[in-house]
Design a protein around this motif. Structure first.
Motif, short mmCIF file in Angstrom:
data_model
loop_
_atom_site.label_atom_id
_atom_site.label_comp_id
_atom_site.label_asym_id
_atom_site.label_seq_id
_atom_site.Cartn_x
_atom_site.Cartn_y
_atom_site.Cartn_z
N SER A 156 0.97 -1.25 -0.07
CA SER A 156 -0.10 0.03 -0.04
C SER A 156 0.77 1.29 0.04
O SER A 156 1.97 1.30 0.61
N LYS A 157 0.21 2.37 -0.26
CA LYS A 157 1.01 3.48 -0.45
C LYS A 157 -0.19 4.67 -0.53
O LYS A 157 -1.12 4.38 -0.89
N TRP A 158 0.43 5.87 -0.19
CA TRP A 158 -0.65 6.91 -0.04
C TRP A 158 0.12 8.35 -0.20
O TRP A 158 1.17 8.43 -0.01
N SER A 159 -0.36 9.07 -1.25
CA SER A 159 0.17 10.57 -1.33
C SER A 159 -0.92 11.49 -1.72
O SER A 159 -2.13 11.18 -1.99
N GLN A 160 -0.49 12.61 -1.39
CA GLN A 160 -1.67 13.60 -1.42
C GLN A 160 -2.05 14.07 -2.74
O GLN A 160 -3.19 14.25 -3.13
N GLN A 161 -1.22 13.57 -3.63
CA GLN A 161 -1.42 14.15 -5.07
C GLN A 161 -2.31 13.01 -5.79
O GLN A 161 -3.38 13.27 -6.46
N GLU A 162 -1.85 11.50 -5.37
CA GLU A 162 -2.75 10.47 -6.02
C GLU A 162 -3.73 9.76 -5.24
O GLU A 162 -4.44 8.79 -5.73
N GLN A 178 -4.94 -6.52 -10.23
CA GLN A 178 -3.82 -6.58 -9.07
C GLN A 178 -3.64 -5.34 -8.29
O GLN A 178 -2.84 -5.26 -7.54
N SER A 179 -4.35 -4.25 -8.75
CA SER A 179 -3.97 -3.04 -7.90
C SER A 179 -5.46 -2.28 -7.89
O SER A 179 -6.25 -2.19 -8.90
N CYS A 180 -5.72 -1.33 -6.82
CA CYS A 180 -7.04 -0.90 -6.52
C CYS A 180 -6.50 0.38 -5.91
O CYS A 180 -6.00 0.56 -4.95
N SER A 181 -7.43 1.58 -6.50
CA SER A 181 -7.38 2.96 -5.71
C SER A 181 -8.27 2.93 -4.41
O SER A 181 -9.20 2.12 -4.73
#
Length: 244
Positions: free
Chosen positions: A180-186, A240-243
């Motif tokens: 998992s990852k998180w950024s303000q932009q994405e 294999q990836s989800c927002s």
């Protein structure tokens, strides 16, 4: 030929007075700490050691154990971020975050298994980093300094919590968690290097926190029919990836 000049020692009254004042201050400090040998404390006695009297050390209680936290006076003294813990046993506040009124109590009634375990872990933290000075007579220790049924119940609940956490970890290790990852932009994103991301309930949390929670885990295609798996909203079934 020896020099005719010899140093003359002059006793300064001011210097002598300063030495006496320093000696008295040192003696007061020693006398204030002599009685901090491990002993039994009352709530009234403990309240005196809240950092407002600079001649006395700063004490706090947690689960009935009393610690000298003077070396952290910038935090526990007046104006410090943890001053609300000084001079009392506010065990509940270590996990509740309520530092006012009824929140500053030693009662753990109604707390979840995980919260109780957290308080016990805080006690371990103080045992390792500060000076243990005895026990507080009341909810956790009786007038003879013996653990009460309440304390034994708290420690038993914390032990069960540790066992449940370990069991949950072993079970969850069998199915890898998502990256998992998180950024303000994405925003947020979860993905699997192998398999497909699914939300799955963590049944152990019911016993630990009283609530049901979910985690993201990676499942093989042949496992996707298992009951209880939830596809992320707006995510393709075999993505294999989800927002998030």
């Amino acid at each position: 030929m020896a020099s005719p000049w010899r140093p003359i020692r002059v006793w300064s009254p001011l210097l002598g007075l300063g030495f006496v004042v320093a000696l008295i201050a040192f003696a007061l400090q020693l006398s204030s700490r002599r009685h901090l040998a491990q002993r039994l404390w009352t709530f009234e006695e403990l309240a005196l050691y809240n950092g407002t009297d600079e001649r006395l050390p700063i004490l706090l209680g947690i689960l009935g154990s009393v610690f000298d936290v003077t070396k952290g006076k910038t935090h526990y003294g007046p104006g410090g971020g943890y001053h609300h813990f000084a001079g009392r046993d506010a065990s509940r506040a270590f996990v509740s975050g309520n530092f006012t009124g009824d929140g500053l109590t030693d009662s753990l009634n109604g707390l979840s298994t995980m919260e109780v375990k957290s308080v016990v872990d805080w006690r371990k933290f103080y045992m390792e980093r500060y000076i243990f000075t005895g026990h507080l007579v009341g909810r956790y220790y009786d007038s003879q300094g013996k653990p009460t049924k309440y304390l034994k119940g708290v420690e038993s609940k914390a032990k069960r919590g540790a066992q449940l956490l370990e069991k949950q970890k072993i079970e969850e290790d069998k199915i890898p968690s998502c990256n998992s990852k998180w950024s303000q932009q994405e925003g947020g994103k979860v993905w699997c290097d192998s398999g497909y991301p699914r939300l799955v309930k963590r049944p152990g949390d019911i016993a630990l926190t009283g609530k049901i929670s979910q985690r993201c885990a990676c499942f093989k295609e042949e496992e996707l029919g298992r009951p209880g798996l939830e596809v992320y909203k707006n995510c393709d079934y075999l993505s294999q990836s989800c927002s998030v």
